[in-house]
Design an enzyme around this catalytic site. Sequence first.
Site, PDB file in Angstrom:
ATOM      1  N   HIS A 172       0.783  -1.219   0.149  1.00 28.89           N
ATOM      2  CA  HIS A 172      -0.103   0.440   0.328  1.00 28.89           C
ATOM      3  C   HIS A 172       0.888   1.424   0.108  1.00 28.89           C
ATOM      4  O   HIS A 172       2.183   1.462   0.906  1.00 28.89           O
ATOM      5  CB  HIS A 172      -0.751   0.010   0.874  1.00 28.89           C
TER       6      HIS A 172
ATOM      7  N   ASP B 159       0.647   3.963   1.550  1.00 34.14           N
ATOM      8  CA  ASP B 159       1.381   5.184   2.523  1.00 34.14           C
ATOM      9  C   ASP B 159       2.309   4.364   2.948  1.00 34.14           C
ATOM     10  O   ASP B 159       2.412   4.510   4.407  1.00 34.14           O
ATOM     11  CB  ASP B 159       0.072   5.170   3.526  1.00 34.14           C
ATOM     12  N   HIS B 160       2.749   3.227   2.777  1.00 37.42           N
ATOM     13  CA  HIS B 160       4.023   2.024   3.107  1.00 37.42           C
ATOM     14  C   HIS B 160       4.818   2.195   2.712  1.00 37.42           C
ATOM     15  O   HIS B 160       5.951   2.113   3.065  1.00 37.42           O
ATOM     16  CB  HIS B 160       3.602   0.846   4.035  1.00 37.42           C
TER      17      HIS B 160
ATOM     18  N   HIS C 231      -4.970  -8.595   5.006  1.00 36.96           N
ATOM     19  CA  HIS C 231      -5.086  -7.273   4.655  1.00 36.96           C
ATOM     20  C   HIS C 231      -4.841  -6.935   3.094  1.00 36.96           C
ATOM     21  O   HIS C 231      -5.341  -5.981   2.415  1.00 36.96           O
ATOM     22  CB  HIS C 231      -4.182  -6.524   5.682  1.00 36.96           C
TER      23      HIS C 231
END
Length: 265
Positions: free
Chosen positions: A55, A57-58, A113
């Site tokens: 993702h 944001d990582h 996830h």
Amino acid sequence: MLNVSPIPAFQDNYIWLITNNNHAVVVDPGAAAPVEQVLAERGLTLEAILITHHHHDHTGGVKALLDQWPNARVYAPAAERLPAPGSIALSDGDNVSLPELGLELEVMSVPGHTLGHIAYYAPPQDQAPQGQPLLFCGDTLFSGGCGRLFEGTPGQMYQSLSRLAALSDDTRVYCTHEYTQANLAFCHAVEPNNPELKKYLQNVAKLRQQGVPTLPSPIGLEKAVNVFLRAHLAGVRAATQAHEGVELIENIDVFAALRRWKDDF
């Protein structure tokens, strides 16, 4: 001695900074600017970047960090798209050696996830904070919660969380979002009479009022308060059945219902 500290990013992300003397490793740098600022202020050399899942944001800061630190190694899950050319692809059971920090990490596959999500586990060692084992688990296990099932199944996430819950109670959980207070509100709706949860709610409220991170948290505490690690308990089952209006036979069914409940909470 190792030091682990959070670098805040975006609204509620933490980029974990692991240092030993002037050597640094960062975990899940969704943004480069806050990392670069801390590295410059503290005179640190970036040796490696650890990625738990794909993702943005990582991973969003990886390219800019490599532009400044081209010799930094990037470790990432083999089952997901790698964040940069030359990334070292990791699968369950692999080991990551960070000799600059004197740190050895074990790779754990924890899908749910995302399908290729991994966690990094450091067994107990003298250099670690308080000598305790460390777990960098991205968006799989949160304090009081777990990640949404964007790609995986409830069964995959339940198995992943069960694997993390089997680690020693003193394992320090370094997840990547400050979701604790909201997660505990949900846990309280499920288990309103849990005394450990009530105590933790009060402690977390004080920390957040002071602007202090609630992380890391120990696995032992999570097993006492986090309903996603407590789906096997009769009280959690009863509350979830009452909410669903149906009988839930298997623990995995309780977990899946809890995750649906939390999605709409």
